[in-house]
Design a protein around this motif. Structure first.
Motif, PDB file in Angstrom:
ATOM      1  N   VAL A   1      25.770  -8.209 -31.920  1.00 42.95           N
ATOM      2  CA  VAL A   1      26.774  -7.673 -32.576  1.00 42.95           C
ATOM      3  C   VAL A   1      26.048  -6.235 -33.175  1.00 42.95           C
ATOM      4  O   VAL A   1      25.198  -6.150 -33.900  1.00 42.95           O
ATOM      5  N   PHE A   2      26.917  -5.269 -32.805  1.00 40.17           N
ATOM      6  CA  PHE A   2      26.272  -3.947 -33.146  1.00 40.17           C
ATOM      7  C   PHE A   2      27.312  -3.354 -34.085  1.00 40.17           C
ATOM      8  O   PHE A   2      28.677  -3.623 -34.057  1.00 40.17           O
ATOM      9  N   ARG A   3      26.890  -2.674 -34.881  1.00 39.20           N
ATOM     10  CA  ARG A   3      28.074  -1.739 -35.990  1.00 39.20           C
ATOM     11  C   ARG A   3      28.232  -0.398 -35.752  1.00 39.20           C
ATOM     12  O   ARG A   3      27.056   0.178 -35.786  1.00 39.20           O
ATOM     13  N   ILE A   4      29.103   0.072 -35.521  1.00 35.96           N
ATOM     14  CA  ILE A   4      29.241   1.533 -35.484  1.00 35.96           C
ATOM     15  C   ILE A   4      29.052   2.386 -36.616  1.00 35.96           C
ATOM     16  O   ILE A   4      29.691   1.992 -37.866  1.00 35.96           O
ATOM     17  N   ASN A   5      28.226   3.220 -36.876  1.00 32.33           N
ATOM     18  CA  ASN A   5      27.721   3.933 -37.808  1.00 32.33           C
ATOM     19  C   ASN A   5      28.531   5.502 -37.889  1.00 32.33           C
ATOM     20  O   ASN A   5      27.969   6.089 -36.943  1.00 32.33           O
ATOM     21  N   LYS A   6      29.362   5.383 -38.661  1.00 32.90           N
ATOM     22  CA  LYS A   6      30.087   6.859 -38.604  1.00 32.90           C
ATOM     23  C   LYS A   6      29.406   7.904 -38.959  1.00 32.90           C
ATOM     24  O   LYS A   6      29.732   9.064 -38.515  1.00 32.90           O
ATOM     25  N   GLU A   7      28.473   7.860 -39.711  1.00 32.07           N
ATOM     26  CA  GLU A   7      27.735   8.985 -40.303  1.00 32.07           C
ATOM     27  C   GLU A   7      26.623   9.535 -39.004  1.00 32.07           C
ATOM     28  O   GLU A   7      26.833  10.451 -38.711  1.00 32.07           O
ATOM     29  N   SER A   8      25.984   8.459 -38.516  1.00 39.94           N
ATOM     30  CA  SER A   8      25.001   8.767 -37.490  1.00 39.94           C
ATOM     31  C   SER A   8      25.637   8.939 -36.092  1.00 39.94           C
ATOM     32  O   SER A   8      25.114   9.442 -35.157  1.00 39.94           O
ATOM     33  N   GLU A   9      26.680   8.241 -35.839  1.00 34.30           N
ATOM     34  CA  GLU A   9      27.710   8.135 -34.753  1.00 34.30           C
ATOM     35  C   GLU A   9      26.882   7.491 -33.728  1.00 34.30           C
ATOM     36  O   GLU A   9      26.853   7.785 -32.602  1.00 34.30           O
ATOM     37  N   LYS A  10      26.130   6.456 -34.139  1.00 31.33           N
ATOM     38  CA  LYS A  10      25.413   5.522 -33.238  1.00 31.33           C
ATOM     39  C   LYS A  10      25.574   4.210 -33.518  1.00 31.33           C
ATOM     40  O   LYS A  10      26.377   3.649 -34.670  1.00 31.33           O
ATOM     41  N   LEU A  11      25.247   3.167 -32.721  1.00 31.07           N
ATOM     42  CA  LEU A  11      25.371   1.763 -32.978  1.00 31.07           C
ATOM     43  C   LEU A  11      24.036   1.161 -33.681  1.00 31.07           C
ATOM     44  O   LEU A  11      23.069   1.387 -33.114  1.00 31.07           O
ATOM     45  N   ASP A  12      24.328   0.325 -34.854  1.00 33.29           N
ATOM     46  CA  ASP A  12      23.096  -0.138 -35.412  1.00 33.29           C
ATOM     47  C   ASP A  12      23.584  -1.590 -35.283  1.00 33.29           C
ATOM     48  O   ASP A  12      24.235  -2.068 -35.381  1.00 33.29           O
ATOM     49  N   LEU A  13      22.363  -2.277 -35.172  1.00 34.65           N
ATOM     50  CA  LEU A  13      22.465  -3.639 -34.716  1.00 34.65           C
ATOM     51  C   LEU A  13      22.520  -4.423 -36.252  1.00 34.65           C
ATOM     52  O   LEU A  13      22.080  -4.361 -37.328  1.00 34.65           O
ATOM     53  N   TYR A  14      23.770  -5.132 -35.923  1.00 37.50           N
ATOM     54  CA  TYR A  14      24.271  -6.035 -37.174  1.00 37.50           C
ATOM     55  C   TYR A  14      23.705  -7.436 -37.151  1.00 37.50           C
ATOM     56  O   TYR A  14      23.471  -7.859 -38.216  1.00 37.50           O
ATOM     57  N   GLY A  15      23.402  -7.923 -35.793  1.00 34.23           N
ATOM     58  CA  GLY A  15      22.885  -9.500 -35.983  1.00 34.23           C
ATOM     59  C   GLY A  15      23.368 -10.137 -34.861  1.00 34.23           C
ATOM     60  O   GLY A  15      23.785  -9.473 -33.786  1.00 34.23           O
ATOM     61  N   VAL A  16      23.029 -11.501 -34.757  1.00 33.91           N
ATOM     62  CA  VAL A  16      23.272 -12.325 -33.798  1.00 33.91           C
ATOM     63  C   VAL A  16      24.988 -12.715 -33.911  1.00 33.91           C
ATOM     64  O   VAL A  16      25.335 -12.930 -34.938  1.00 33.91           O
ATOM     65  N   TRP A  17      25.585 -12.771 -32.639  1.00 31.24           N
ATOM     66  CA  TRP A  17      27.133 -13.050 -32.892  1.00 31.24           C
ATOM     67  C   TRP A  17      27.089 -14.530 -33.327  1.00 31.24           C
ATOM     68  O   TRP A  17      26.635 -15.682 -32.809  1.00 31.24           O
ATOM     69  N   ASN A  18      28.341 -14.517 -34.159  1.00 32.31           N
ATOM     70  CA  ASN A  18      28.576 -15.963 -34.684  1.00 32.31           C
ATOM     71  C   ASN A  18      30.123 -16.145 -34.477  1.00 32.31           C
ATOM     72  O   ASN A  18      31.060 -15.269 -34.676  1.00 32.31           O
ATOM     73  N   PRO A  19      30.563 -17.040 -33.476  1.00 33.43           N
ATOM     74  CA  PRO A  19      31.829 -17.350 -32.908  1.00 33.43           C
ATOM     75  C   PRO A  19      32.792 -17.515 -34.244  1.00 33.43           C
ATOM     76  O   PRO A  19      34.369 -17.413 -33.990  1.00 33.43           O
ATOM     77  N   LYS A  20      32.455 -17.928 -35.256  1.00 33.70           N
ATOM     78  CA  LYS A  20      33.146 -18.483 -36.634  1.00 33.70           C
ATOM     79  C   LYS A  20      33.502 -16.901 -37.366  1.00 33.70           C
ATOM     80  O   LYS A  20      34.222 -17.198 -38.217  1.00 33.70           O
ATOM     81  N   GLU A  21      32.854 -15.974 -37.106  1.00 34.11           N
ATOM     82  CA  GLU A  21      32.992 -14.883 -37.818  1.00 34.11           C
ATOM     83  C   GLU A  21      34.018 -13.959 -37.248  1.00 34.11           C
ATOM     84  O   GLU A  21      34.161 -13.932 -35.866  1.00 34.11           O
ATOM     85  N   ILE A  22      34.911 -13.108 -37.878  1.00 32.73           N
ATOM     86  CA  ILE A  22      35.909 -12.117 -37.219  1.00 32.73           C
ATOM     87  C   ILE A  22      35.322 -10.964 -37.646  1.00 32.73           C
ATOM     88  O   ILE A  22      34.822 -10.432 -38.703  1.00 32.73           O
ATOM     89  N   TYR A  23      35.141 -10.109 -36.463  1.00 29.29           N
ATOM     90  CA  TYR A  23      34.604  -8.851 -36.629  1.00 29.29           C
ATOM     91  C   TYR A  23      35.794  -7.899 -36.249  1.00 29.29           C
ATOM     92  O   TYR A  23      36.622  -8.030 -35.289  1.00 29.29           O
ATOM     93  N   GLY A  24      35.698  -6.685 -36.899  1.00 26.66           N
ATOM     94  CA  GLY A  24      36.795  -5.551 -37.071  1.00 26.66           C
ATOM     95  C   GLY A  24      36.539  -4.649 -35.917  1.00 26.66           C
ATOM     96  O   GLY A  24      35.614  -4.805 -35.035  1.00 26.66           O
ATOM     97  N   ASN A  25      37.089  -3.422 -35.951  1.00 26.55           N
ATOM     98  CA  ASN A  25      37.234  -2.390 -34.877  1.00 26.55           C
ATOM     99  C   ASN A  25      35.829  -1.670 -35.216  1.00 26.55           C
ATOM    100  O   ASN A  25      35.467  -0.924 -34.063  1.00 26.55           O
ATOM    101  N   GLU A  26      35.059  -1.762 -36.027  1.00 23.65           N
ATOM    102  CA  GLU A  26      33.961  -1.005 -36.170  1.00 23.65           C
ATOM    103  C   GLU A  26      32.473  -1.957 -35.688  1.00 23.65           C
ATOM    104  O   GLU A  26      31.584  -1.362 -35.739  1.00 23.65           O
ATOM    105  N   TYR A  27      32.863  -2.945 -34.746  1.00 23.67           N
ATOM    106  CA  TYR A  27      31.913  -3.898 -34.106  1.00 23.67           C
ATOM    107  C   TYR A  27      31.780  -3.699 -32.563  1.00 23.67           C
ATOM    108  O   TYR A  27      33.058  -3.578 -32.155  1.00 23.67           O
ATOM    109  N   VAL A  28      30.687  -3.744 -32.115  1.00 26.19           N
ATOM    110  CA  VAL A  28      30.634  -4.013 -30.657  1.00 26.19           C
ATOM    111  C   VAL A  28      29.883  -5.237 -30.337  1.00 26.19           C
ATOM    112  O   VAL A  28      28.657  -5.316 -31.064  1.00 26.19           O
TER     113      VAL A  28
END
Length: 88
Positions: free
Chosen positions: A30-57
């Motif tokens: 799971v990557f999170r969109i960093n709006k300041e740097s306009e890059k993807l930051d590694l957020y972590g390993v995908w968890n099927p029980k977690e809900i990810y918003g629009n800022e995640y890839v």
């Protein structure tokens, strides 16, 4: 809802992992969109029980990338230069 890259091409390094279909479905990054740097930051390993918003890839573990290419919003992407056409 997060952007989910289901059919992202596998890299050569990703193919070397030899993951089963079940493992490919289970292990994603799971990557999170960093709006300041306009890059993807590694957020972590995908968890099927977690809900990810629009800022995640969410990307398959087998789709490790070497470089970043920025595209205009709405650009259609069919393949990634340098990736292999190997799908299992």
């Amino acid at each position: 809802m997060a952007i989910i890259l289901k059919n992202a091409p596998k890299t050569e390094e990703g193919c070397k992992l030899n993951l089963s279909k079940e493992d490919e479905e289970k292990y994603k990054l799971v990557f999170r969109i960093n709006k300041e740097s306009e890059k993807l930051d590694l957020y972590g390993v995908w968890n099927p029980k977690e809900i990810y918003g629009n800022e995640y890839v969410i990307a398959p573990l087998t789709s490790i990338y070497k470089d970043t290419q920025y595209l205009e919003c709405g650009t259609k992407v069919q393949n990634v230069e340098g990736s292999t056409a190997v799908f299992r």
